[in-house]
Design an enzyme around this catalytic site. Structure first.
Site, PDB file in Angstrom:
ATOM      1  N   ARG A   1      45.174  52.785  13.848  1.00 50.75           N
ATOM      2  CA  ARG A   1      46.060  53.016  14.980  1.00 50.75           C
ATOM      3  C   ARG A   1      45.863  54.462  15.450  1.00 50.75           C
ATOM      4  NH1 ARG A   1      46.076  48.338  15.381  1.00 50.75           N
ATOM      5  NH2 ARG A   1      47.815  46.868  15.247  1.00 50.75           N
TER       6      ARG A   1
ATOM      7  N   HIS B   1      39.294  48.979  21.391  1.00 53.06           N
ATOM      8  CA  HIS B   1      40.093  48.229  20.409  1.00 53.06           C
ATOM      9  C   HIS B   1      39.445  46.859  20.141  1.00 53.06           C
ATOM     10  CE1 HIS B   1      44.354  47.830  18.591  1.00 53.06           C
ATOM     11  NE2 HIS B   1      43.503  47.044  17.935  1.00 53.06           N
TER      12      HIS B   1
HETATM   13  P1  NAP Z   1      47.625  46.274   4.397  1.00 54.47           P
HETATM   14  O1  NAP Z   1      47.018  45.112   3.660  1.00 54.47           O
HETATM   15  O2  NAP Z   1      49.098  46.357   4.522  1.00 54.47           O
HETATM   16  O3  NAP Z   1      47.049  47.594   3.702  1.00 54.47           O
HETATM   17  C1  NAP Z   1      47.518  48.875   4.025  1.00 54.47           C
HETATM   18  C2  NAP Z   1      46.922  49.876   3.036  1.00 54.47           C
HETATM   19  O4  NAP Z   1      47.334  51.190   3.445  1.00 54.47           O
HETATM   20  C3  NAP Z   1      47.410  49.667   1.599  1.00 54.47           C
HETATM   21  O5  NAP Z   1      46.361  49.938   0.701  1.00 54.47           O
HETATM   22  C4  NAP Z   1      48.512  50.727   1.472  1.00 54.47           C
HETATM   23  O6  NAP Z   1      48.732  51.212   0.155  1.00 54.47           O
HETATM   24  C5  NAP Z   1      47.928  51.838   2.322  1.00 54.47           C
HETATM   25  N1  NAP Z   1      48.968  52.769   2.746  1.00 54.47           N
HETATM   26  C6  NAP Z   1      50.018  52.535   3.580  1.00 54.47           C
HETATM   27  N2  NAP Z   1      50.783  53.644   3.711  1.00 54.47           N
HETATM   28  C7  NAP Z   1      50.203  54.585   2.941  1.00 54.47           C
HETATM   29  C8  NAP Z   1      50.517  55.941   2.639  1.00 54.47           C
HETATM   30  N3  NAP Z   1      51.588  56.546   3.177  1.00 54.47           N
HETATM   31  N4  NAP Z   1      49.705  56.614   1.787  1.00 54.47           N
HETATM   32  C9  NAP Z   1      48.621  56.010   1.240  1.00 54.47           C
HETATM   33  N5  NAP Z   1      48.266  54.721   1.471  1.00 54.47           N
HETATM   34  C10 NAP Z   1      49.046  54.026   2.324  1.00 54.47           C
HETATM   35  O7  NAP Z   1      47.034  46.333   5.898  1.00 54.47           O
HETATM   36  P2  NAP Z   1      45.632  45.752   6.435  1.00 54.47           P
HETATM   37  O8  NAP Z   1      45.728  44.288   6.685  1.00 54.47           O
HETATM   38  O9  NAP Z   1      44.542  46.256   5.561  1.00 54.47           O
HETATM   39  O10 NAP Z   1      45.586  46.444   7.880  1.00 54.47           O
HETATM   40  C11 NAP Z   1      45.610  47.858   8.037  1.00 54.47           C
HETATM   41  C12 NAP Z   1      45.785  48.234   9.489  1.00 54.47           C
HETATM   42  O11 NAP Z   1      44.596  47.921  10.229  1.00 54.47           O
HETATM   43  C13 NAP Z   1      46.865  47.470  10.262  1.00 54.47           C
HETATM   44  O12 NAP Z   1      48.158  47.975   9.991  1.00 54.47           O
HETATM   45  C14 NAP Z   1      46.436  47.688  11.696  1.00 54.47           C
HETATM   46  O13 NAP Z   1      47.025  48.877  12.169  1.00 54.47           O
HETATM   47  C15 NAP Z   1      44.937  47.899  11.612  1.00 54.47           C
HETATM   48  N6  NAP Z   1      44.161  46.846  12.298  1.00 54.47           N
HETATM   49  C16 NAP Z   1      43.312  47.210  13.290  1.00 54.47           C
HETATM   50  C17 NAP Z   1      42.552  46.259  13.943  1.00 54.47           C
HETATM   51  C18 NAP Z   1      41.578  46.641  15.040  1.00 54.47           C
HETATM   52  O14 NAP Z   1      41.002  45.770  15.688  1.00 54.47           O
HETATM   53  N7  NAP Z   1      41.328  47.917  15.273  1.00 54.47           N
HETATM   54  C19 NAP Z   1      42.650  44.904  13.568  1.00 54.47           C
HETATM   55  C20 NAP Z   1      43.537  44.571  12.544  1.00 54.47           C
HETATM   56  C21 NAP Z   1      44.285  45.547  11.910  1.00 54.47           C
HETATM   57  P3  NAP Z   1      49.354  50.269  -0.995  1.00 54.47           P
HETATM   58  O15 NAP Z   1      48.278  49.220  -1.242  1.00 54.47           O
HETATM   59  O16 NAP Z   1      49.542  51.155  -2.155  1.00 54.47           O
HETATM   60  O17 NAP Z   1      50.603  49.667  -0.419  1.00 54.47           O
END
Ligand code: NAP
Length: 325
Positions: free
Chosen positions: A240, A288
């Protein structure tokens, strides 16, 4: 939680609305795909719901819905987003009793892992530098670096970060990753918590951001954290836009501290034409597009989650609204 409506237990399912932003052009295609994935359910566009439907419905499928629409559904217990990122939903809904389920789709993780590998290779094989050389008609091979000598660090080791880590490892890179709770992923040097972030950053050639946007991660990449990267490092942001402080990034690129940045996401999208990123020679800008939701596989995932809920009353894993992801 058990479904409370007796219509469910008697086999007559309450309707499931698909609720999207008013100007969303794909709503009809989503209704069709979701209906095909769960033929025993009745999927309806929000606008096509009768007053009776609105009174009965307990679960809704959403894509950036208008919160006012959700307020018209007095029995609504939970919503299933068709997007993986729910940062906008969390902000729009504020203090809500609704349980929120986000999309976790292996196909989406594969698509993101492919994008991370593609753009890591783009940086690893010096494509931005060769593009600049071509523009100046310079014929000059740069030194080859083996992937085993290149350190890639992932911010976020969730559904998308872990899949990206595995594909980077397969390509031969040194891979590190950072999360809130320490992960154990074979071959990945795992860091956790705020204290360990600068340690990982100091050992990074290419940093890839796959964090959710939360109060803790907003502006996480700022003058101080960018300075912790070695001079000449590069950055890919597929998460993001607001995780990066734009002015600090601009300064780090202008000073040459950062060699190049690949940006797929921005605080305001589409990125206004007046923004500096469009013209900066050290920015590769994407609209995006790194990991679009696949409507067909996502519909199957949503259908599986709803079917399980109908049969057992058990909700899929919901997000922690306080934590923001
Ligand atoms: P997820 O499964 O919820 O994983 C989030 C990761 O970030 C987890 O490892 C979490 O740690 C870590 N995290 C969160 N807050 C943190 C902090 N304060 N300090 C350190 N680590 C932190 O999410 P995901 O499915 O992988 O997706 C991640 C993001 O990708 C989405 O939220 C979205 O914004 C983005 N996205 C982008 C696109 C695009 O096309 N550009 C598409 C889809 C998603 P823990 O494991 O310890 O909880």
């Amino acid at each position: 939680m058990k479904p409370s409506n007796s219509a469910v237990t008697s086999g007559i399912s309450t309707p499931i609305p698909f609720i999207a932003a008013a100007n969303y052009a794909q709503a009809g295609a989503w209704v069709n795909a979701l209906q095909a994935a769960m033929p025993a359910e009745r999927i309806v566009a929000f606008d096509a719901m009768s007053d009776e439907d609105k009174l009965a419905c307990q679960v809704a499928i959403v894509a950036n819905p208008n919160p006012a629409d959700l307020q018209q559904l007095p029995q609504l217990e939970w919503i299933h987003s068709v997007w993986a990122g729910v940062e906008r939903l969390v902000v729009d809904l504020g203090d809500t009793h609704l349980k929120i389920v986000r999309l976790v789709d292996p196909q989406l993780a594969n698509t993101m892992a492919e994008a991370v590998l593609a753009w890591t290779l783009y940086l690893h094989r010096d494509m931005p530098a060769y593009a600049k050389q071509q523009a100046q008609q310079i014929w000059q091979a740069l030194d080859y670096v083996r992937p085993q000598q290149r350190r890639i660090s992932l911010l976020g080791l969730g559904a998308l970060g872990e899949a990206a880590a595995v594909s980077l490892l397969r390509a031969g890179f040194q891979v590190a990753g950072w999360s809130r709770h320490r992960k154990a992923i074979d071959g990945v040097n795992c860091f956790a918590g705020a204290d360990e972030l600068p340690v990982m950053l100091a050992q990074t050639d290419i940093l890839v951001c796959l964090l959710p946007l939360t109060p803790d991660t907003r502006s996480l990449l700022n003058a101080s954290t960018l300075a912790a990267l070695p001079k000449g490092a590069s950055l890919i942001n597929f998460a993001r836009g607001a995780i990066i402080n734009d002015a600090d990034l601009h300064a780090a690129l202008d000073s040459g501290h950062l060699a190049h940045v690949v940006l797929d996401v921005f605080e305001v999208e589409p990125l206004p034409v007046s923004q500096w990123q469009w013209q900066h020679p050290s920015v590769t800008l994407l609209p995006h597009c790194s990991a679009p939701t696949d409507r067909q596989t996502a519909s199957q995932i949503v259908a599986g989650n709803i079917l399980r809920y109908r049969q057992s009353g058990v909700l899929p894993l919901t997000i922690d609204v306080q934590r923001g992801y």
